[in-house]
Design a protein around this motif. Sequence first.
Motif, PDB file in Angstrom:
ATOM      1  N   ASN C  51       1.129  -1.108  -0.173  1.00 28.21           N
ATOM      2  CA  ASN C  51       0.402   0.149  -0.139  1.00 28.21           C
ATOM      3  C   ASN C  51       0.958   1.045  -0.176  1.00 28.21           C
ATOM      4  O   ASN C  51       0.172   2.498  -0.803  1.00 28.21           O
ATOM      5  N   PRO C  76      -2.109   7.709  -4.602  1.00 27.24           N
ATOM      6  CA  PRO C  76      -2.142   6.786  -5.639  1.00 27.24           C
ATOM      7  C   PRO C  76      -2.372   7.185  -6.898  1.00 27.24           C
ATOM      8  O   PRO C  76      -1.787   5.968  -8.152  1.00 27.24           O
ATOM      9  N   ALA C  80      -0.667   5.638 -10.155  1.00 25.20           N
ATOM     10  CA  ALA C  80      -0.741   5.277 -11.375  1.00 25.20           C
ATOM     11  C   ALA C  80      -0.112   5.935 -13.095  1.00 25.20           C
ATOM     12  O   ALA C  80       0.398   5.225 -13.804  1.00 25.20           O
ATOM     13  N   ARG C  86      -1.926  -2.273  -9.020  1.00 24.10           N
ATOM     14  CA  ARG C  86      -1.948  -2.719  -8.601  1.00 24.10           C
ATOM     15  C   ARG C  86      -3.334  -3.246  -8.005  1.00 24.10           C
ATOM     16  O   ARG C  86      -3.648  -2.776  -9.518  1.00 24.10           O
ATOM     17  N   TRP C  88      -5.531  -6.123  -5.589  1.00 26.04           N
ATOM     18  CA  TRP C  88      -5.085  -5.639  -3.854  1.00 26.04           C
ATOM     19  C   TRP C  88      -5.851  -7.519  -3.508  1.00 26.04           C
ATOM     20  O   TRP C  88      -6.483  -8.461  -3.793  1.00 26.04           O
ATOM     21  N   ARG C 153      -7.933  -4.793 -15.034  1.00 23.93           N
ATOM     22  CA  ARG C 153      -7.768  -3.676 -15.018  1.00 23.93           C
ATOM     23  C   ARG C 153      -6.435  -2.998 -14.770  1.00 23.93           C
ATOM     24  O   ARG C 153      -6.382  -1.822 -15.722  1.00 23.93           O
ATOM     25  N   ALA C 154      -5.590  -3.745 -13.952  1.00 22.46           N
ATOM     26  CA  ALA C 154      -4.918  -2.766 -14.121  1.00 22.46           C
ATOM     27  C   ALA C 154      -3.650  -2.651 -15.050  1.00 22.46           C
ATOM     28  O   ALA C 154      -3.010  -1.722 -15.602  1.00 22.46           O
ATOM     29  N   THR C 157      -4.095   0.321 -17.582  1.00 23.96           N
ATOM     30  CA  THR C 157      -3.269   1.213 -17.607  1.00 23.96           C
ATOM     31  C   THR C 157      -2.325   1.277 -17.574  1.00 23.96           C
ATOM     32  O   THR C 157      -1.165   2.370 -17.819  1.00 23.96           O
TER      33      THR C 157
END
Lengths: 285, 330, 248
Positions: C51, C76, C80, C86, C88, C153-154, C157
């Motif tokens: 984190n 955050p 990005a 990342r 989770w 999803r990560a 980016t």
Amino acid sequence: MILGQVVLNGFLVGAVYALFSSGLTLIWGMMNVVNFAHGDFVMIAMYVAFVVFTALHLGPAVFVPLAAVLLFLLGVLVYFSLVRHVMRGPMLAQILGTFGLALVLRYATLWVFSANFVSLPDNLLGPVVTVAGLRLEPSRVVAGLAALTLTIGLHLLLTRTALGSRLLAVAEDRNAAMLVGIRPDPMQALAWGIGAACTGVAGALIALFFYISPTVGESLALIAFVVVCLGGFGSVPGALVAGLLIGVIESLSAFWIGPANKDVVVFILFLAVLWFRPQGLLGKA
Amino acid sequence: MSASITAPARSAGRLVFAAFVLLALLVWPLLVENVFYQRVGALVMLAALSASAWNLVGGYAGQISIGHVLFFGCGAYASLLGFTWFEWPPIMGAPFGIALSLLLAVLVGLPTLRLKGHYFSMATIALAELARIIVVNSPSLGGGVGISGPAIPRSMADLSFISPLPYYYIFGAVLAVLLLFTWWMGRARMGFYLRAIRGQERAARSLGVPAQRYKLYALLVSAGFTSLAGSLYAAMVGFVDPDSGLGILLSVKMVIVSALGGAGTLFGPLVGAAILVPLEEFTNAAFGGDGTGITYVVYGAIIMLISRYAPGGLAEILARLKAWGARHAR
Amino acid sequence: MRADPPLLEARDISVAFGSFRAVDGASLTIGKGEIIGLIGPNGAGKSTFFNCLAGDRQPASGSIRLRGHDVTRASPEDHARLGLARSWQVPAVFDDMSVRDNVVVGAFLRHKRASDAAAVADRVIAFTGLAPIAQSRSGSLGTPARKRLEIARALATEPEILLLDEALAGLTPTEVRAAIELVRRIHAQGITLVIVEHVMEVILSLADRAVVFNQGRVIAEGKPRDVVQDPGVIEAYLGRSLSRKARA
Ligand SMILES: Nc1ncnc2c1ncn2[C@@H]1O[C@H](COP(=O)(O)OP(=O)(O)O)[C@@H](O)[C@H]1O
Ligand SMILES: [Mg+2]
């Protein structure tokens, strides 16, 4: 001396604020749910007192415990029928659930009792006594001291008894509590019962000297929010200190800048707390 | 397989359906002679407008404001104060109401949008109540009595009509603009970002979503349209007081109208308004003064039921029915 | 060899919850193209450390540099934008949105136009094998699919470095094999990876370097094969499991 009177009155009302706010903070701290109907619970208790007194001619020795029991049952009922289901749902459901309940209670009462303000007789507990220049209204003094005692009692219940530690264990960590064999559901229902019983007692007490109307819960709810945010959510001692503080501040602002503006001061204080110290004045950063 | 065949047919079907609904919305008030119904129609459009504005923040972004009446009141008061002080046509106050609302939205939004869930709701309630109490205690703003618009219309610019029909079309036109914006937004980055924020703000931020900024954008658009709704309402009614312009029940109404139809859906607020407003007007007509109490008991019961059984409102119920139908059709 | 600054460099990171130090002076340097396996018993502070690396939590002390920028106190969002993505440990997908829309949110970071973002999302969906469930509501998915969706999803980016927090935990052996293969393909795209994982085989087969956490500190670091034979590491794992047995 007048100032002393103002502070004393504020302190006594503040004790009642502290009591019903403790109920809110208990529920909130335990399951991270805000009871938007909290003020209306207090309002219902006020009407319980009013009805018992006017219809049955019975005094606080009856209507205070009765209100406590009735509101306890209401709290448990609300937990099982509503809160349990919405608390894991989306934010909209969490907020609307108890908000809808608030509307039902408020406007059903309005329907039954009409919008008129009513009140109990001033001298229900005897005439005003003057001690050292301070006017002691028995109804305020009894309400204030009883509320103070019960708030401290609630704190002791939570911190000094086995039941209290079970409640706090669920508040701390639901899953860990389950691992050591505490079922969270009954504990959370109990928290709702106790939280609502606080409003029951507080409502019946405050009815001794406060006007009663179906919409009174609206401003009482906001006071409870202020107290809980100020005291740090989940903290009964915090609610006690904050409740007394709000009572005195409100009373002083009514005295200095007029009763019409006292709520303005309380709201501004609330917003200031939310903006600058959302963890509460007494909470840790 | 079958999906790829029916998809274009279905979207064509939807288009026809939408065109039909639009036509019905445009034409029905002209076919109905009864002024009461026409008035209810106008109020439906107004409620749909304010609820659709709320929907941007409360529905799409998931920030449950219970103080949106603050912006509505800005619009309503700006309109009628413009008249009271300068004899302007009420609508001329609208830009000022919007400006004030945007300013308040920034002032309110910057600190409160940081707050998590419940705190935001409580802060918005407190702010709106604060505004109401301040107005009640300010004689220059009409105090508890309220302020009025022009007693007799002086020109068309006063937007003061005897028939409810012009209001129906005015509210409807503004609603159409707002819905067009919402439709566009739903497909653009902003719509995706707002829904992501509603779903999981932390996760959204880790994907580069500037959550604070987008929540503020949503609040600004929402505040502007809510304020405009307030101004138009004031022009129609020609009167505003703390209860009708800043009462907490108006905020509640925006929430419940959206939630019933489906918060975070394009047409949810319109559907919710089309159900709730007639319900309210008919109970009021039937029960007189007592109607208000009954209406809000019913409102309260409806939102409890929605939050308990279908937080997505009628839109969710419809989707469930469809899924159920599809399962049983096989 | 060391002309470039390291991709990500964390120095002396500490995080405290009350008086408890969850991360206690941990440091880690990550070079471009590495796959680093982060291991350690439950509660060692791995997720908390992640984190901090991702800007989701600010460390009480220490410093973090990402591609040469000081990001110790950055949001955050900034992380990005600088190319860090990342997943989770407890999947945090956007329940109300479809799988595809979840991925589109990620793709919007570098593509403003909806059609461009959608194109990137579709590519990532195909790459991660999510195409068959692209239209499903993500709230209706099981844990394995959610974990895969988080990776997708990560990836949308278009990151340079990807942190995966127990992305393979709770998968069946077949699913683990598929996931390992996915991680390899991600790495082949030139993306640096840091993975938290409990299954040693995964670390042994994937990681260039293993870093062992215990009680908030890095207690060992090196080739995965050497690290798992380190007496201190064995002690850390065994000590925990023994004490857990004693409690039960
Ligand atoms: N938000 C928090 N508040 C308090 N303690 C926390 C919080 N998050 C983690 N912890 C504690 O910090 C320690 C490290 O947790 P974590 O980083 O999740 O470990 P790991 O991922 O290695 O299992 C644990 O003991 C955990 O209970
Ligand atoms: Mg972890």
